[in-house]
Design a protein around this motif. Structure first.
Motif, PDB file in Angstrom:
ATOM      1  N   PRO A 167      -5.119  16.061  -6.683  1.00  0.00           N
ATOM      2  CA  PRO A 167      -6.343  16.313  -7.434  1.00  0.00           C
ATOM      3  C   PRO A 167      -7.630  16.229  -6.619  1.00  0.00           C
ATOM      4  CG  PRO A 167      -4.847  15.049  -8.787  1.00  0.00           C
ATOM      5  CD  PRO A 167      -4.201  15.155  -7.429  1.00  0.00           C
ATOM      6  N   THR A 168      -7.696  15.341  -5.637  1.00  0.00           N
ATOM      7  CA  THR A 168      -8.908  15.291  -4.805  1.00  0.00           C
ATOM      8  C   THR A 168      -8.931  16.420  -3.782  1.00  0.00           C
ATOM      9  OG1 THR A 168      -7.886  13.844  -3.143  1.00  0.00           O
ATOM     10  CG2 THR A 168      -9.052  12.780  -4.988  1.00  0.00           C
ATOM     11  N   GLY A 169      -7.768  17.040  -3.556  1.00  0.00           N
ATOM     12  CA  GLY A 169      -7.689  18.109  -2.574  1.00  0.00           C
ATOM     13  C   GLY A 169      -7.780  17.642  -1.143  1.00  0.00           C
TER      14      GLY A 169
ATOM     15  N   GLN B 262       3.383  21.050   8.592  1.00  0.00           N
ATOM     16  CA  GLN B 262       2.357  21.962   8.088  1.00  0.00           C
ATOM     17  C   GLN B 262       2.647  22.402   6.657  1.00  0.00           C
ATOM     18  OE1 GLN B 262      -0.503  22.636   9.793  1.00  0.00           O
ATOM     19  NE2 GLN B 262      -1.147  23.463   7.812  1.00  0.00           N
ATOM     20  N   GLU B 263       3.901  22.577   6.324  1.00  0.00           N
ATOM     21  CA  GLU B 263       4.261  23.004   4.973  1.00  0.00           C
ATOM     22  C   GLU B 263       3.729  22.036   3.920  1.00  0.00           C
ATOM     23  OE1 GLU B 263       8.264  23.974   2.311  1.00  0.00           O
ATOM     24  OE2 GLU B 263       8.441  23.437   4.431  1.00  0.00           O
ATOM     25  N   VAL B 264       3.793  20.734   4.239  1.00  0.00           N
ATOM     26  CA  VAL B 264       3.279  19.720   3.311  1.00  0.00           C
ATOM     27  C   VAL B 264       1.757  19.750   3.287  1.00  0.00           C
ATOM     28  CG1 VAL B 264       3.125  17.238   2.869  1.00  0.00           C
ATOM     29  CG2 VAL B 264       5.300  18.253   3.565  1.00  0.00           C
ATOM     30  N   ARG B 265       1.143  19.882   4.455  1.00  0.00           N
ATOM     31  CA  ARG B 265      -0.323  19.958   4.512  1.00  0.00           C
ATOM     32  C   ARG B 265      -0.844  21.108   3.652  1.00  0.00           C
ATOM     33  NH1 ARG B 265      -2.723  17.159   8.846  1.00  0.00           N
ATOM     34  NH2 ARG B 265      -1.213  16.133  10.212  1.00  0.00           N
ATOM     35  N   ASP B 266      -0.126  22.212   3.673  1.00  0.00           N
ATOM     36  CA  ASP B 266      -0.566  23.397   2.935  1.00  0.00           C
ATOM     37  C   ASP B 266      -0.534  23.178   1.432  1.00  0.00           C
ATOM     38  OD1 ASP B 266      -0.924  24.696   5.339  1.00  0.00           O
ATOM     39  OD2 ASP B 266       0.990  25.779   5.256  1.00  0.00           O
ATOM     40  N   GLN B 267       0.218  22.187   0.960  1.00  0.00           N
ATOM     41  CA  GLN B 267       0.332  21.936  -0.468  1.00  0.00           C
ATOM     42  C   GLN B 267      -0.706  20.958  -1.000  1.00  0.00           C
ATOM     43  OE1 GLN B 267       4.358  21.150  -1.908  1.00  0.00           O
ATOM     44  NE2 GLN B 267       5.175  21.993  -0.004  1.00  0.00           N
ATOM     45  N   VAL B 268      -1.464  20.331  -0.087  1.00  0.00           N
ATOM     46  CA  VAL B 268      -2.376  19.273  -0.525  1.00  0.00           C
ATOM     47  C   VAL B 268      -3.407  19.790  -1.520  1.00  0.00           C
ATOM     48  CG1 VAL B 268      -4.228  17.732   0.254  1.00  0.00           C
ATOM     49  CG2 VAL B 268      -2.055  17.795   1.483  1.00  0.00           C
ATOM     50  N   ALA B 269      -4.046  20.921  -1.221  1.00  0.00           N
ATOM     51  CA  ALA B 269      -5.084  21.437  -2.120  1.00  0.00           C
ATOM     52  C   ALA B 269      -4.520  21.770  -3.495  1.00  0.00           C
ATOM     53  CB  ALA B 269      -5.726  22.676  -1.504  1.00  0.00           C
TER      54      ALA B 269
ATOM     55  N   ILE C  11       0.871  -1.167   0.000  1.00  0.00           N
ATOM     56  CA  ILE C  11       0.000   0.000   0.000  1.00  0.00           C
ATOM     57  C   ILE C  11       0.909   1.219   0.000  1.00  0.00           C
ATOM     58  CG2 ILE C  11      -1.708   1.325   1.285  1.00  0.00           C
ATOM     59  CD1 ILE C  11      -2.821  -1.287   2.353  1.00  0.00           C
ATOM     60  N   CYS C  12       0.686   2.112  -0.958  1.00  0.00           N
ATOM     61  CA  CYS C  12       1.547   3.279  -1.126  1.00  0.00           C
ATOM     62  C   CYS C  12       0.744   4.550  -0.878  1.00  0.00           C
ATOM     63  CB  CYS C  12       2.143   3.299  -2.530  1.00  0.00           C
ATOM     64  SG  CYS C  12       3.179   1.875  -2.898  1.00  0.00           S
ATOM     65  N   PRO C  13       0.744   5.048   0.342  1.00  0.00           N
ATOM     66  CA  PRO C  13      -0.010   6.267   0.628  1.00  0.00           C
ATOM     67  C   PRO C  13       0.712   7.507   0.108  1.00  0.00           C
ATOM     68  CG  PRO C  13       0.395   4.950   2.614  1.00  0.00           C
ATOM     69  CD  PRO C  13       1.314   4.463   1.544  1.00  0.00           C
ATOM     70  N   GLY C  14      -0.087   8.552  -0.093  1.00  0.00           N
ATOM     71  CA  GLY C  14       0.459   9.877  -0.322  1.00  0.00           C
ATOM     72  C   GLY C  14       0.597  10.589   1.002  1.00  0.00           C
ATOM     73  N   VAL C  15       0.067  11.794   1.096  1.00  0.00           N
ATOM     74  CA  VAL C  15       0.140  12.564   2.338  1.00  0.00           C
ATOM     75  C   VAL C  15      -0.932  12.053   3.291  1.00  0.00           C
ATOM     76  CG1 VAL C  15       0.056  14.853   3.365  1.00  0.00           C
ATOM     77  CG2 VAL C  15       0.955  14.566   1.054  1.00  0.00           C
ATOM     78  N   VAL C  16      -0.500  11.536   4.422  1.00  0.00           N
ATOM     79  CA  VAL C  16      -1.409  10.925   5.393  1.00  0.00           C
ATOM     80  C   VAL C  16      -1.537  11.826   6.616  1.00  0.00           C
ATOM     81  CG1 VAL C  16      -1.894   8.861   6.775  1.00  0.00           C
ATOM     82  CG2 VAL C  16      -0.688   8.654   4.588  1.00  0.00           C
ATOM     83  N   ASP C  17      -2.717  11.874   7.160  1.00  0.00           N
ATOM     84  CA  ASP C  17      -3.005  12.733   8.306  1.00  0.00           C
ATOM     85  C   ASP C  17      -2.434  12.117   9.582  1.00  0.00           C
ATOM     86  OD1 ASP C  17      -3.954  14.715   9.918  1.00  0.00           O
ATOM     87  OD2 ASP C  17      -6.058  14.119   9.814  1.00  0.00           O
ATOM     88  N   THR C  18      -1.149  12.334   9.805  1.00  0.00           N
ATOM     89  CA  THR C  18      -0.477  11.879  11.017  1.00  0.00           C
ATOM     90  C   THR C  18       0.380  13.023  11.553  1.00  0.00           C
ATOM     91  OG1 THR C  18       1.574  11.107   9.985  1.00  0.00           O
ATOM     92  CG2 THR C  18      -0.288   9.571   9.984  1.00  0.00           C
TER      93      THR C  18
END
Length: 260
Positions: A207-209, A196-203, A184-191
């Protein structure tokens, strides 16, 4: 919590005290599986197991250093003595060492590989024979899209690329045994590990935002344990909101349908 179904399995999860595994553990328990929470920190592993038990599930805890072959062997002996055979192995123990090339020395680079890649190898080599005996054993490696796309931190990217390739390579060893091996290959996971810098780039980059909920990884793991997934084998299963498809190539269009 649901009553344990007849298809319940005993599932050993390494790194079970980590943030991602909270969702994995919960989904496994809700599906009626017995969860063996295994971690380098025995107190944290026990807390993870206690949370499952408090919710009405079945769980036990064990200590292991996956980077230490002797520790893995002691784990095998303890699990065999206290629980018996396992039906599935989820290799989720891992570290993200935020070092660039020149920040690493050889020892720190090797340490990341020892935990993220050699550790799963040792676990599979140790527990593989009894998974074969089960006739329908399951091995799930928690890799990362970083193993495909590359990543600024080379020890993490290299170890996850190796883990995904190990997954594919083991098909020969488990050929015809009924055991499947998938990543299983996750992307950015809520852990808590995600800065925060990475979280800010998710949107902007996904593509799902949306950031991935650990429970989504748990749900996918639960499906892989079922007989319906018996022909999913040697796969890197992405759960990244589509980020890999556009990784570092395009930002989100300014307007819907705009040219990239």
């Amino acid at each position: 919590m649901a009553t344990t179904p007849s298809t319940s399995k005993t599932v050993l999860v390494t790194g079970a005290a980590g943030g991602m595994c909270a969702g994995i553990n919960r989904r496994l328990a809700e599906a009626g599986h017995t969860v063996l929470c295994v971690d380098l920190d025995p107190a944290a592993a026990k807390r993870a197991a206690d949370e499952i038990s408090a919710a009405g599930g079945q769980a036990a805890s064990f200590e292991v250093d996956v980077a230490d072959e002797a520790s893995v062997q002691r784990l095998k002996e303890a699990v065999t003595s206290e629980i018996g055979a396992i039906d599935a192995l989820i290799n989720a123990a891992g570290i993200l060492d935020r070092k660039y090339l020149m920040d690493h020395d050889v020892a720190s680079f090797k340490r990341a590989l020892d935990i993220n890649l050699v550790g799963p190898f040792a676990m599979i080599r140790t527990f593989g024979p009894e998974l074969v005996q089960a006739g329908s054993g399951r091995i799930i490696n928690i890799s990362s899209i970083a193993g495909t796309t590359g990543y600024p931190y080379p020890s993490y990217a290299a170890s996850k690329a190796g883990l995904s390739n190990l997954t594919r390579s083991l098909l020969l060893d488990f050929w015809g045994t009924g055991v499947t091996v998938n990543s299983i290959c996750p992307g950015v996971v809520d852990t808590p590990m995600v800065i925060q810098e990475v979280r800010d780039q998710v949107a902007r980059k996904v593509p799902t935002g949306q950031i991935v909920d650990p429970a989504e990884i748990g749900a996918l793991a639960c499906f892989l344990l079922t007989n319906d997934a018996r022909n999913i084998n040697g796969a890197d299963l992405l759960i990244d909101g589509g980020a890999t498809q556009l990784f570092q190539l395009f930002d989100r269009p300014a307007t819907a349908g705009a040219d990239a």
